[in-house]
Design an enzyme around this catalytic site. Structure first.
Site, PDB file in Angstrom:
ATOM      1  N   SER A 239       0.827  -1.191   0.000  1.00 22.36           N
ATOM      2  CA  SER A 239       0.000   0.000   0.000  1.00 22.36           C
ATOM      3  C   SER A 239       0.872   1.255   0.000  1.00 22.36           C
ATOM      4  CB  SER A 239      -0.937  -0.061   1.209  1.00 22.36           C
ATOM      5  OG  SER A 239      -1.985   0.842   1.114  1.00 22.36           O
ATOM      6  N   ASP A 471      -8.698  -3.872  -6.370  1.00 21.89           N
ATOM      7  CA  ASP A 471      -8.204  -3.285  -5.117  1.00 21.89           C
ATOM      8  C   ASP A 471      -8.958  -1.983  -4.852  1.00 21.89           C
ATOM      9  OD1 ASP A 471      -6.599  -1.830  -3.165  1.00 21.89           O
ATOM     10  OD2 ASP A 471      -4.984  -3.232  -3.609  1.00 21.89           O
ATOM     11  N   HIS A 499      -7.367  -5.668  -0.854  1.00 20.46           N
ATOM     12  CA  HIS A 499      -6.239  -4.735  -0.886  1.00 20.46           C
ATOM     13  C   HIS A 499      -4.940  -5.496  -0.711  1.00 20.46           C
ATOM     14  CE1 HIS A 499      -3.979  -1.143  -0.568  1.00 20.46           C
ATOM     15  NE2 HIS A 499      -3.874  -1.116   0.751  1.00 20.46           N
TER      16      HIS A 499
END
Length: 530
Positions: A239, A471, A499
């Site tokens: 991320s 995502d 995610h």
């Protein structure tokens, strides 16, 4: 509602999440362009992150010569230490920041490959907490056998001189702020909430707040690399951690070892465009959830004949009811489920398809039984609020980093109103709240020092960039964009939900990444897994 937060957790972006989400949503939108067209245009217009000189400045030599004094830290199998880094790299003698580190030493057998630094995202997520709770035992045994798994909390985060902004009751008020204002009074209340939050951060750490950028955190990682005795940095970032890792590669391409960037961000996008594209990502994830939900009996959003659009309308109607009349939750502190808290609860479940059953139950209880307890629990998990009403510093650090990394998405409520049609088109369910959440950096007490820039990292070894097609927090096009910028990138695609991809159940993804980490063999560029 901080939309810009892209935290890895199994859950680097609505009131607080929108307030927080706006942190991870930094993008500038171009009128008249589709997100993909505008994204490409923004990337072409952005400058390029320049590498730093290879030689270490004399003033930084003492930092690079440190050796961590490892000690037992009360977590079985882990050691902890601290390192000093300069508060301001432009003035290394102006003061220090202490970084918290942890490691789990390689268990063997096999030749030790050095350290593997891990970052779970955020910005604001505790890497130390993540590694101790998951990565140190959840990463593949072969990887843990060959690497010391290491984490460092970035400056301003958790154990590393954490930024603090509000106390528990203050955060409770902040997270229930209405982020879909209907009139001037509600708009004023939202602006006042952003200002109180910003003022609290500024009062807590006026000097540190100017030095928590991603560039500075990346430079800190190079000091950590040297202190660990590694010639090159081996790294898994998820991320927001992909932005941190890519930034490191851009600044120190010759020191970039085996880098995995999972759930990638596009560093070439300005704030408003980032936020707009993240809104679109959450819509993509919601559509997948809604399609799954309506096929099941008792789905609170509709039956089998209900399309995604209608399911979204039903959820929006529920949010509007909460806006007018919050419902009880049974919370010990008397908190009721507001529109903003409910929205964040839904967004939290979008991060992991494994949370969909819990979300269905929570929506059923709230929409049919007037019980908001389960949605409040999801919201609290997103904000990292514990049962005692205390919050981690995740949201504080999230805003501090995001507001320093990029100029604000919007400068005024009027600018937000003009952008609402674009956000609502990108996400009919979440777009309005995410647009207003993008206003928070307008009131930040320090000016942004960063800007949107392409990262090429010319000369770096192969870098694996991972993207998931549905995502919610880091849309797949961001992985494509980053892979297109990095000169040595290999794009690895997971066709699925949730995610990030590594360690989430895909044997195809895991085996490709493990082969890269253990043997240095990157996957073929464009490899796809499902």
């Amino acid at each position: 509602m901080h939309t810009r937060r892209t935290h890895r957790r199994t859950r680097t972006g609505t009131a607080a999440a929108l307030l927080a989400a706006s942190a991870l949503l930094i993008a500038g939108c171009s009128s008249g362009n589709s997100p993909s067209t505008a994204s490409a245009a923004a990337g072409e217009a952005a400058g390029v992150l320049a590498p730093l000189p290879r030689s270490t400045p004399a003033a930084l030599t003492p930092y690079y010569r440190q050796k961590p004094a490892w000690r037992d830290c009360g977590v079985p199998g882990f050691q902890c230490a601290t390192l000093k880094v300069p508060l301001d790299y432009a003035e290394p003698t102006a003061g220090d920041v202490r970084l918290a580190l942890t490691r789990k030493k390689a268990t063997g057998p096999g030749k030790r490959l050095g350290s593997l630094l891990v970052n779970p995202g955020g910005p604001g997520g505790s890497a130390v907490g993540y590694v101790q709770a998951y990565a140190g035992i959840g990463y593949p045994a072969d990887v843990r056998a060959r690497y010391d798994v290491v984490a460092v909390d970035p400056r301003g985060v958790a154990g590393s001189s954490p930024v603090e902004c509000l106390d528990g009751p203050g955060m409770d008020a902040y997270t229930r702020t209405d982020v879909t204002p209907d009139d001037a009074k509600e708009t004023g209340a939202l602006v006042a909430s952003y200002k109180r939050f910003a003022e609290g951060c500024g009062a807590d750490a006026p000097k540190l707040l100017r030095h928590v950028s991603t560039v500075e955190a990346a430079r800190d990682m190079d000091i950590v690399r040297a202190a660990l005795g590694d010639g090159k940095l081996n790294y898994v970032g998820a991320s927001y951690g992909t932005f941190l890792g890519a930034t490191y590669a851009g600044l120190f391409p010759d020191r970039a070892g085996r880098l995995v960037l999972d759930g990638a961000m596009d560093p070439s996008l300005p704030a408003r465009r980032l936020n707009l594209e993240q809104a679109e990502g959450f819509h993509t994830a919601f559509a997948a959830f809604a399609k799954d939900c309506v096929r099941r009996s008792g789905c609170p959003l509709g039956g089998r004949s209900t399309g995604v659009g209608r399911a979204g309308d039903n959820l929006r109607a529920f949010f509007e009811k909460l806006d007018a009349r919050p419902i009880p939750t049974g919370d010990a502190d008397g908190r009721r489920l507001t529109e903003s808290l409910a929205t964040i609860g839904v967004i939290a479940a979008m991060y992991d398809e494994g949370a969909w059953p819990q979300l269905r139950e929570a929506l059923t209880a709230a929409m049919k039984e007037n019980d908001g307890a389960e949605l409040l629990l999801l919201s609290d998990s997103y904000y990292e609020r514990d049962a005692h009403g205390d919050y981690s510093n995740l949201m504080f650090a999230n805003a501090a980093v995001n507001c320093l990394d990029l100029p604000p998405a919007f400068d005024s409520p009027d600018e937000v109103r003009r952008a609402l049609p674009a956000f609502e088109k990108a996400s009919p369910v979440f777009g309005e709240g995410l647009a207003w959440a993008s206003l928070n950096c307008a009131y930040w007490p320090v000016r942004a020092t960063g800007e949107a820039r392409r990262i090429e990292a010319k000369g770096a070894a192969p870098i694996v960039v991972v993207g998931t097609t549905r995502d919610p927090a880091t849309p797949y096009r961001w992985a494509e964009a980053l892979a297109g910028q990095l000169s040595s990138a290999r794009l690895l695609t997971y066709e699925g939900d949730g995610h990030t991809a590594y360690g989430r159940g895909s044997a195809c993804i895991d085996s490709a990444i493990n082969a890269y980490l253990l043997a240095g063999t990157p996957p073929k560029d464009g490899k796809r897994c499902s």
